[in-house]
Design a protein around this motif. Sequence first.
Motif, PDB file in Angstrom:
ATOM      1  N   TYR A 258      58.820  54.314  67.638  1.00 41.19           N
ATOM      2  CA  TYR A 258      57.464  54.850  67.376  1.00 41.19           C
ATOM      3  C   TYR A 258      57.187  55.130  65.906  1.00 41.19           C
ATOM      4  O   TYR A 258      56.063  55.494  65.541  1.00 41.19           O
ATOM      5  CB  TYR A 258      57.234  56.120  68.209  1.00 41.19           C
ATOM      6  CG  TYR A 258      56.666  55.789  69.563  1.00 41.19           C
ATOM      7  CD1 TYR A 258      57.497  55.298  70.572  1.00 41.19           C
ATOM      8  CD2 TYR A 258      55.298  55.900  69.824  1.00 41.19           C
ATOM      9  CE1 TYR A 258      56.981  54.938  71.805  1.00 41.19           C
ATOM     10  CE2 TYR A 258      54.773  55.545  71.047  1.00 41.19           C
ATOM     11  CZ  TYR A 258      55.616  55.067  72.045  1.00 41.19           C
ATOM     12  OH  TYR A 258      55.089  54.703  73.244  1.00 41.19           O
ATOM     13  N   ALA A 259      58.191  54.953  65.046  1.00 42.65           N
ATOM     14  CA  ALA A 259      58.010  55.324  63.637  1.00 42.65           C
ATOM     15  C   ALA A 259      56.874  54.529  62.989  1.00 42.65           C
ATOM     16  O   ALA A 259      56.017  55.086  62.292  1.00 42.65           O
ATOM     17  CB  ALA A 259      59.317  55.117  62.871  1.00 42.65           C
ATOM     18  N   MET A 260      56.841  53.241  63.260  1.00 39.21           N
ATOM     19  CA  MET A 260      55.806  52.386  62.688  1.00 39.21           C
ATOM     20  C   MET A 260      54.415  52.817  63.148  1.00 39.21           C
ATOM     21  O   MET A 260      53.486  52.965  62.357  1.00 39.21           O
ATOM     22  CB  MET A 260      56.085  50.943  63.130  1.00 39.21           C
ATOM     23  CG  MET A 260      55.093  49.948  62.641  1.00 39.21           C
ATOM     24  SD  MET A 260      55.277  49.673  60.880  1.00 39.21           S
ATOM     25  CE  MET A 260      56.106  48.102  60.906  1.00 39.21           C
ATOM     26  N   THR A 261      54.288  53.064  64.432  1.00 41.53           N
ATOM     27  CA  THR A 261      52.994  53.478  64.988  1.00 41.53           C
ATOM     28  C   THR A 261      52.538  54.780  64.343  1.00 41.53           C
ATOM     29  O   THR A 261      51.377  54.917  63.942  1.00 41.53           O
ATOM     30  CB  THR A 261      53.147  53.697  66.518  1.00 41.53           C
ATOM     31  OG1 THR A 261      53.696  52.507  67.082  1.00 41.53           O
ATOM     32  CG2 THR A 261      51.818  54.026  67.158  1.00 41.53           C
ATOM     33  N   GLY A 290      47.896  40.218  67.662  1.00 40.89           N
ATOM     34  CA  GLY A 290      49.043  39.417  68.057  1.00 40.89           C
ATOM     35  C   GLY A 290      49.951  38.908  66.965  1.00 40.89           C
ATOM     36  O   GLY A 290      50.886  38.181  67.235  1.00 40.89           O
ATOM     37  N   GLN A 291      49.686  39.272  65.710  1.00 41.33           N
ATOM     38  CA  GLN A 291      50.560  38.767  64.652  1.00 41.33           C
ATOM     39  C   GLN A 291      51.943  39.389  64.688  1.00 41.33           C
ATOM     40  O   GLN A 291      52.944  38.706  64.628  1.00 41.33           O
ATOM     41  CB  GLN A 291      49.947  39.065  63.280  1.00 41.33           C
ATOM     42  CG  GLN A 291      49.104  37.951  62.748  1.00 41.33           C
ATOM     43  CD  GLN A 291      48.762  38.183  61.291  1.00 41.33           C
ATOM     44  OE1 GLN A 291      49.434  38.940  60.596  1.00 41.33           O
ATOM     45  NE2 GLN A 291      47.730  37.540  60.832  1.00 41.33           N
ATOM     46  N   VAL A 292      51.967  40.709  64.698  1.00 38.20           N
ATOM     47  CA  VAL A 292      53.242  41.425  64.630  1.00 38.20           C
ATOM     48  C   VAL A 292      53.210  42.600  65.604  1.00 38.20           C
ATOM     49  O   VAL A 292      52.174  42.891  66.198  1.00 38.20           O
ATOM     50  CB  VAL A 292      53.515  41.962  63.196  1.00 38.20           C
ATOM     51  CG1 VAL A 292      53.951  40.849  62.273  1.00 38.20           C
ATOM     52  CG2 VAL A 292      52.310  42.674  62.629  1.00 38.20           C
ATOM     53  N   ALA A 293      54.347  43.277  65.709  1.00 43.34           N
ATOM     54  CA  ALA A 293      54.471  44.369  66.680  1.00 43.34           C
ATOM     55  C   ALA A 293      53.374  45.419  66.534  1.00 43.34           C
ATOM     56  O   ALA A 293      52.895  45.972  67.507  1.00 43.34           O
ATOM     57  CB  ALA A 293      55.834  45.025  66.523  1.00 43.34           C
ATOM     58  N   SER A 294      52.958  45.684  65.299  1.00 41.06           N
ATOM     59  CA  SER A 294      51.988  46.758  65.099  1.00 41.06           C
ATOM     60  C   SER A 294      50.575  46.298  65.439  1.00 41.06           C
ATOM     61  O   SER A 294      49.635  47.050  65.301  1.00 41.06           O
ATOM     62  CB  SER A 294      52.031  47.212  63.651  1.00 41.06           C
ATOM     63  OG  SER A 294      51.638  46.140  62.815  1.00 41.06           O
ATOM     64  N   GLN A 295      50.413  45.062  65.850  1.00 38.69           N
ATOM     65  CA  GLN A 295      49.063  44.554  66.041  1.00 38.69           C
ATOM     66  C   GLN A 295      48.799  44.009  67.438  1.00 38.69           C
ATOM     67  O   GLN A 295      48.115  43.012  67.610  1.00 38.69           O
ATOM     68  CB  GLN A 295      48.758  43.515  64.960  1.00 38.69           C
ATOM     69  CG  GLN A 295      48.890  44.149  63.584  1.00 38.69           C
ATOM     70  CD  GLN A 295      48.393  43.266  62.476  1.00 38.69           C
ATOM     71  OE1 GLN A 295      47.682  42.309  62.708  1.00 38.69           O
ATOM     72  NE2 GLN A 295      48.769  43.586  61.266  1.00 38.69           N
ATOM     73  N   THR A 302      46.565  52.850  70.211  1.00 35.20           N
ATOM     74  CA  THR A 302      47.277  54.091  69.891  1.00 35.20           C
ATOM     75  C   THR A 302      47.054  54.512  68.435  1.00 35.20           C
ATOM     76  O   THR A 302      46.905  55.692  68.139  1.00 35.20           O
ATOM     77  CB  THR A 302      48.777  53.913  70.215  1.00 35.20           C
ATOM     78  OG1 THR A 302      48.878  53.561  71.589  1.00 35.20           O
ATOM     79  CG2 THR A 302      49.568  55.173  69.942  1.00 35.20           C
ATOM     80  N   ILE A 303      47.000  53.555  67.555  1.00 37.61           N
ATOM     81  CA  ILE A 303      46.762  53.884  66.142  1.00 37.61           C
ATOM     82  C   ILE A 303      45.345  54.414  65.959  1.00 37.61           C
ATOM     83  O   ILE A 303      45.096  55.392  65.268  1.00 37.61           O
ATOM     84  CB  ILE A 303      47.008  52.641  65.244  1.00 37.61           C
ATOM     85  CG1 ILE A 303      48.492  52.258  65.263  1.00 37.61           C
ATOM     86  CG2 ILE A 303      46.549  52.910  63.803  1.00 37.61           C
ATOM     87  CD1 ILE A 303      48.789  50.888  64.679  1.00 37.61           C
ATOM     88  N   ASN A 304      44.409  53.775  66.637  1.00 36.38           N
ATOM     89  CA  ASN A 304      42.997  54.126  66.483  1.00 36.38           C
ATOM     90  C   ASN A 304      42.641  55.500  67.060  1.00 36.38           C
ATOM     91  O   ASN A 304      41.587  56.049  66.772  1.00 36.38           O
ATOM     92  CB  ASN A 304      42.132  53.053  67.140  1.00 36.38           C
ATOM     93  CG  ASN A 304      40.845  52.765  66.386  1.00 36.38           C
ATOM     94  OD1 ASN A 304      40.353  51.639  66.381  1.00 36.38           O
ATOM     95  ND2 ASN A 304      40.289  53.759  65.710  1.00 36.38           N
ATOM     96  N   LYS A 355      54.348  48.011  72.680  1.00 41.60           N
ATOM     97  CA  LYS A 355      53.297  48.610  73.498  1.00 41.60           C
ATOM     98  C   LYS A 355      53.360  50.134  73.416  1.00 41.60           C
ATOM     99  O   LYS A 355      53.625  50.807  74.416  1.00 41.60           O
ATOM    100  CB  LYS A 355      53.426  48.143  74.950  1.00 41.60           C
ATOM    101  CG  LYS A 355      53.250  46.635  75.066  1.00 41.60           C
ATOM    102  CD  LYS A 355      53.250  46.183  76.506  1.00 41.60           C
ATOM    103  CE  LYS A 355      52.927  44.690  76.539  1.00 41.60           C
ATOM    104  NZ  LYS A 355      52.851  44.169  77.890  1.00 41.60           N
ATOM    105  N   PRO A 356      53.114  50.682  72.222  1.00 43.41           N
ATOM    106  CA  PRO A 356      53.188  52.141  72.097  1.00 43.41           C
ATOM    107  C   PRO A 356      52.063  52.825  72.876  1.00 43.41           C
ATOM    108  O   PRO A 356      50.966  52.308  72.947  1.00 43.41           O
ATOM    109  CB  PRO A 356      53.020  52.357  70.580  1.00 43.41           C
ATOM    110  CG  PRO A 356      52.269  51.166  70.100  1.00 43.41           C
ATOM    111  CD  PRO A 356      52.691  50.033  70.969  1.00 43.41           C
ATOM    112  N   LYS A 357      52.402  53.975  73.454  1.00 45.33           N
ATOM    113  CA  LYS A 357      51.426  54.723  74.269  1.00 45.33           C
ATOM    114  C   LYS A 357      50.895  55.920  73.496  1.00 45.33           C
ATOM    115  O   LYS A 357      51.639  56.574  72.767  1.00 45.33           O
ATOM    116  CB  LYS A 357      52.107  55.245  75.540  1.00 45.33           C
ATOM    117  CG  LYS A 357      52.780  54.188  76.382  1.00 45.33           C
ATOM    118  CD  LYS A 357      51.819  53.633  77.414  1.00 45.33           C
ATOM    119  CE  LYS A 357      52.453  52.572  78.286  1.00 45.33           C
ATOM    120  NZ  LYS A 357      53.068  51.464  77.541  1.00 45.33           N
TER     121      LYS A 357
END
Length: 400
Positions: A258-261, A290-295, A302-304, A355-357
């Motif tokens: 979850y650090a990146m998120t 769909g480019q990378v894990a964070s996207q 979750t970021i938004n 798929k961070p929640k």
Amino acid sequence: MEYDHILIRYGEMALKGKNIKKFIIRLQENVQQKLKAFPNVKVKRTQGRMFIILNGSDPVPIIEKCKDIFGIQSLSLAIKVENEPEAVKEAALYALKNSEEVKKFKVTVKRINKDFPIRSQEFNQILGGHLLSNTAGYTVDVHQPDLEIKVEIRNEATYITSSVVKGLGGLPVGTSGKSLLLLSGGIDSPVAGYLAMKRGVQLEAIHFHSPPFTSDRAKQKVLDLAKQLTRFGGSIKVHIVPFTKLQQEVFKSIPDGYAMTIMRRMMMRISERVCEQESILSMTTGENLGQVASQTMESMNTINEVTNYPVIRPLVTMDKSDIIHISQQIGTYETSILPYEDCCTIFVPKAPKTKPKREKANYYESTKDYTALIEEAVSGIETVKVTAETTMEPTFEDLF
Ligand code: ATP
Ligand code: MG
């Protein structure tokens, strides 16, 4: 006889109803700003038209500059003459003789000023005949001409234009408010900024910097990218956030997945603070599905969660190859691919959750109070105003 004007056409803006006046005035200001280095030129508006009056300046570099101004659909060199048939004939002949790679031409007369004594259709034929009898090797082709010489008889004068140079289209920068561009050193975010500007958005930028893990050169790279973007929208304020402490803390106390998120959520929170301070109503990112894990969709969701500001994501549905193509066209690609590390490439978790929640992100964030670290980052922001290049054309006095 010479080309003494450049005609500016601004297509899409004609659709804007009541706002049109505001748009045109802004376009005029943007053109004036862009041509500051040409002290002799004047930018004028008449009904439905905008002209650059050259006053002896070389039109070639001026047209080049205008190709970077959003809101311009197309441009043409123009000759302004009195509403006199003989003067118009002479100018049309000049336009034909001074065009390159033309075999077939056509003349189109538009008579707006009904006091002009010859009707459009008839004057068309007179001009065509005049051109044919004073030149050799040309034919008239009304269906597929290499060149269309347009003659517009207006109240104040007649304008003769020939070849059409395509402009960037879009809306004049500044007519759609401001957005805060999250500018990394990568390929995507400068392209996102460019596309936002294309819709009339004026940019400020924010960059998260993590010295000593990211170097001065990485920071300079971002300032260079901002500079390249000024070509299309004028000066850009770049807010540089000292992100090291917050980032280290996140990577220390949040589980790897979850650090990146959570780092991204921190970026959004800090960006929102800058928006408030600067009266900016939205953010723009280079995110792409769909480019990378964070996207992933889950990740964006979750970021938004931490901001209710609109987030403009011009690249969200684009293919990478198309993004790269734009970055090459706008000149940011070469800088973007320089290898200097970015704060996100330094702290890469081994296995970021794709798929961070929201619930889990909220839970992990609640285990520690980040307020003071966020405050510290906000108060440490360094703001750099990156201005557009204006190399002055030498004036007569400079030469002597
Ligand atoms: P880019 O090519 O723009 O770096 P990316 O494909 O590397 O994007 P991510 O690393 O997931 O994708 O970043 C997504 C978006 O988050 C970026 O496009 C940018 O808008 C923002 N961003 C990432 N890192 C930073 C940073 N250090 N400073 C400011 N914004 C950032
Ligand atoms: Mg990146």
